[in-house]
Write a protein that holds these residues in place. Structure first.
Motif, short mmCIF file in Angstrom:
data_model
loop_
_atom_site.label_atom_id
_atom_site.label_comp_id
_atom_site.label_asym_id
_atom_site.label_seq_id
_atom_site.Cartn_x
_atom_site.Cartn_y
_atom_site.Cartn_z
N MET A 671 0.82 -1.22 0.00
CA MET A 671 0.00 0.00 0.00
C MET A 671 0.85 1.27 0.00
O MET A 671 0.63 2.16 -0.82
CB MET A 671 -0.96 0.00 1.19
N PRO A 672 1.84 1.43 0.90
CA PRO A 672 2.68 2.64 0.82
C PRO A 672 3.41 2.78 -0.50
O PRO A 672 3.57 3.89 -1.02
CB PRO A 672 3.66 2.46 2.00
N LYS A 673 3.83 1.63 -1.09
CA LYS A 673 4.53 1.71 -2.37
C LYS A 673 3.60 2.19 -3.48
O LYS A 673 3.97 3.01 -4.32
CB LYS A 673 5.11 0.34 -2.72
N ALA A 674 2.38 1.67 -3.46
CA ALA A 674 1.41 2.09 -4.47
C ALA A 674 1.06 3.57 -4.31
O ALA A 674 0.99 4.32 -5.30
CB ALA A 674 0.15 1.22 -4.37
N ILE A 675 0.84 4.01 -3.09
CA ILE A 675 0.53 5.42 -2.83
C ILE A 675 1.69 6.31 -3.28
O ILE A 675 1.50 7.35 -3.92
CB ILE A 675 0.23 5.64 -1.34
N MET A 676 2.90 5.90 -2.93
CA MET A 676 4.07 6.71 -3.28
C MET A 676 4.24 6.82 -4.78
O MET A 676 4.51 7.91 -5.31
CB MET A 676 5.32 6.08 -2.64
#
Length: 802
Positions: A671-676
């Motif tokens: 999730m953080p990777k996708a958001i970033m």
């Protein structure tokens, strides 16, 4: 010297600066009808001040006296208009007063600047302040006394201001309002000059000799006595020259004042003020120079920016547009990526808050979505029984495992979408911090906000679609061959521990403390609410093994250390009208947590602080309280007596727990990777690469660079302040580099002024020293002032601003 200060007042006053309050000057302070106006008129030799009952001076009057061959007056607000008729000067003062204060008896701190040129005056600058009043009259506000006092204090509290305290002789000196105010700001009497007026109105048999000899209430600069014109003399248009002759005759003939006649009267007061102000200016010059230099440097950076901007030049507008967009991109990237420049030490902002969402708030939301153990086991039992139907199953059906797992995975969408919303909200807040620098150009800011926020919303939608796709991918194939999945072979029934903890370094041997136990997870202030009658604040330290609290943040006096074993956390409802946020720690085995208390209530100041502490406790293995199934909530509580079914439920339960652990780990990582990638980096790329092109695509870029009226006024004010400060420093520089202090009055001017005054007696003339003011009387027990400054004494050099 005094002429220089007059030029400084004009230079700074023309730019609307209040710095003239810091210039060396003489402030005239006194009560109503104390004779202040008569003193000033005697200096000029003309009637030019408004008179009447009650408070007449309702705005400060900055009076600059210039020795000149011609006689006229000039107002700063009517520069270039010379008024030879002093009745017109009086009318203009009244009109300018009414312009700001109206026709009532209100007051205003905005000064009126008046310059009077005359052969009958010495160079002198005075500020006539409103008379001290006690009782409001007319439409005056009830707090008129405090308003007048505050206005006077704004002037006399400055160290560069000499105080001319005017007190009538028929008033007890101990009750003098002027001396009381002067005593408040100048307790040693270093800056105060006492003036005793109306000496001729004292009762017969009384005199002010003890006061004038500086023995009753000593001042370093002493007292000077005056005789003013009576109201009858003023109404009868008695000439001031005649009044000055009568004043001189009074002092020569009065037995109490005859021995000090050369140190009394208006001419001596004027000469004394001229000399003392000159010396005071010379002593204050280095400090004044440093202060003006500091003010100039403080606005120089802003001035450099405004000087480069020409609102009428299209090329300059284009350059400014490009520069502002580049600055916006740089500011946004620094806020997201972090920077050592201008670090915010008050709270988290930008990238730090997004990082907190990534690693604290989102994992906490994932854990909160877990349903309670009893309900999950019931769902597994129903699934197994429904799959078997009318048959009694001998083996554990894998279809029940897949059905339960898919249901649990589907529940991940809500916290993931909430995660996107939190990051999007923080991203908008961060970009709005950068928009503040575009406030000078409203149209540019409006269009930039529209374009950037539209891009953020588009990327948010793309990010939601991608996250939904990731969840669907997990639902599409349940990978039971994952290396971390325990599989059916290892999912034999075990006694499931409801208080299962996730401890870092699970491979460490039993009985050996893991390294995480030495790591401090969080520190901060919390309030313990339920231990004593009065709630107390303590400094808490949370580690992976314990929660300790200390008396203060020095961490020297530990009050208690609470082990985290079997602890749970639950929310506590806020009380009526309460602004605090409370949570409680309790033992899952119903043991006392602290002394005789079953739970420990801890209070935070904000919802954000509460969420951070819950997230930190989650990292330490203290989980929220599990919601039990009630009779009316999630279904009936059935007991399954079939041992085989219970073993199958236990097996599926262990498999689901193992697989969902893998899913949670994957989601928390992706999730953080996708958001970033999809949101934050895309917005950064848009601002740095596409924003300028889209602004140009709007059409008229020149219109985007139109300044707001407020910004245009601010720019003009800043440039005006800079020019005024530079001019003031140039004036001081001329004096400082000339090597000799300029004489304020030429010898011929002094002789001409003296010729217009009544001649003194031979006795008085012998005690005078030519070219220097007579010494100020000093009490025997008082320390003598320094030697008087001669006109050719060199002025102190101004310090190098470097």
């Amino acid at each position: 010297m005094i002429s220089m200060i007059n030029r400084l007042q004009d230079a700074l006053g023309s730019a609307g600066l209040s710095y003239n309050l810091l210039l060396p000057q003489i402030a005239v302070v006194g009560g109503q009808s104390s004779g202040k106006s008569s003193v000033l008129e005697n200096f000029v030799g003309r009637d030019f001040l408004p008179r009447g009952t009650g408070i007449v001076t309702r705005r400060p009057l900055v009076l600059q006296l210039h020795h000149s061959d011609t006689e006229y007056g000039e107002f700063l607000h009517c520069r270039g208009k010379r008024l030879s008729d002093f009745d017109e000067i009086c009318q203009e003062i009244e009109a300018e007063t009414y312009r700001l204060t109206g026709t009532n008896k209100g007051i205003s701190p905005v000064p009126i600047s008046l310059r009077i040129f005359s052969p009958n005056v010495l160079n002198l600058t005075l500020v006539d302040l409103p008379g001290i009043t006690k009782v409001p009259v007319g439409d005056q506000p009830p707090d008129i006394e405090y308003l007048v006092r505050d206005m006077i204090m704004q002037y006399i509290c400055k160290e560069n201001c000499l105080i001319l305290a005017v007190t009538p002789a028929n008033m007890d000196l101990a009750n003098s309002d002027a001396l009381k105010l002067a005593k408040d700001v100048d307790p040693q009497g270093q800056r105060t000059i006492g003036v005793i007026t109306m000496l001729d109105l004292m009762d017969k048999g009384t005199d002010a000799r003890e006061i004038l000899e500086n023995r009753l209430l000593p001042l370093r600069r002493g007292y000077i006595g005056l005789v003013n014109r009576s109201q009858k003399d003023i109404d009868g248009k008695k000439d001031i020259k005649t009044a000055l002759q009568a004043e001189k005759k009074f002092f020569l003939s009065h037995p109490a004042y005859r021995h000090m006649c050369e140190r009394m009267g208006t001419p001596y007061l004027q000469r004394s003020l001229n000399q003392q102000l000159t010396n005071h200016i010379r002593d204050s010059l280095p400090t004044l120079h440093n202060h003006l230099q500091y003010l100039l440097v403080s606005i120089s950076k802003e001035v450099d920016t405004y000087k480069l901007y020409n609102p009428d030049d299209p090329i300059c507008r284009t350059k400014t547009l490009i520069k502002l967009v580049q600055q916006l991109a740089g500011d946004f990237e620094r806020l997201i990526e972090g920077s050592a420049d201008e670090v915010n030490t008050a709270n988290l902002s930008g990238g730090a808050r997004i990082n907190q969402i990534f690693h604290e708030r989102f994992p906490y939301q994932l854990h909160k979505m877990k349903c309670d153990e009893r309900k999950l086991r019931m769902e597994i039992a129903y699934a197994i029984r429904n799959i078997h139907g009318v048959r009694t199953g001998l083996f554990t059906p894998d279809m029940a495992f897949q059905a339960i797992v898919k249901k649990q995975i589907s529940k991940l969408k809500n916290p993931c979408f909430g995660f996107v919303d939190m990051v999007c909200k923080e991203l908008v807040s961060t970009i709005y911090e950068c928009f503040s620098k575009l406030g000078s150009f409203p149209k540019l800011r409006e269009e930039t906000e529209r374009l950037v926020t539209t891009e953020i919303r588009e990327q948010e939608s793309t990010c939601r679609d991608q996250i939904s796709l990731l969840i669907d991918m997990q639902l599409a194939y349940i990978n039971t061959k994952h290396e971390d999945f325990i599989g059916f072979a290892h999912a034999h029934p075990l006694c499931h521990r409801s208080d299962n903890k996730i401890v870092a370094g699970s491979g460490v041997q039993q009985g050996v403390a893991p390294p995480s136990s030495l790591i401090v997870i969080r520190k901060g202030w919390l309030t313990i609410n339920n231990v004593s009658i009065i709630a107390k604040d303590y400094w808490f330290i949370l580690t992976a093994e314990s929660l300790s609290w200390f008396k203060d943040n020095e961490e020297t006096e530990k009050r208690y250390m609470l082990p985290l074993d079997n602890l749970k956390v639950r929310d506590v409802e806020r009380g009526f009208m309460s602004s605090k946020f409370t949570f409680a720690l309790f033992n899952s085995e119903s043991r006392n947590v602290y002394k005789d208390h079953k739970f420990l209530e801890l209070v935070c100041n904000s919802q954000e602080e509460l969420d951070i502490w819950k997230s930190s406790l989650l990292r330490a293995g203290v989980y929220p309280e599990e919601v039990t199934v009630d009779a009316q909530g999630n279904g009936p509580s059935e007991n399954f007596t079939d041992p085989q079914l219970e073993r199958q439920v236990e097996t599926i339960r262990n498999l689901v727990d193992s697989y969902m652990g893998i899913i949670h780990k994957t989601v928390k990582d992706l999730m953080p990777k996708a958001i970033m990638h999809l949101m934050i980096n895309s917005v950064k790329e848009f601002i740095s690469s596409e924003l300028l092109a889209q602004l140009y695509a709007l059409g008229d870029c020149s219109a985007l660079m139109d300044e707001s009226p407020e910004q245009r006024q601010h720019r003009e004010q800043v440039l005006g302040k800079h020019a005024a400060l530079q001019a003031a420093l140039d004036i001081i520089g001329v004096i400082s580099t000339s090597g000799n202090a300029p004489s304020d009055v030429s010898h011929s001017g002094m002789r001409q002024f003296s010729a217009t005054l009544p001649k003194k007696s031979a006795t008085c003339d012998k005690s005078r020293t030519r070219g220097r003011a007579p010494p100020v009387p000093v009490h025997a027990n008082q320390r003598l002032p320094g030697p008087a400054c001669v006109p050719r004494r060199p002025a102190p050099a101004a310090p190098n601003p470097k």
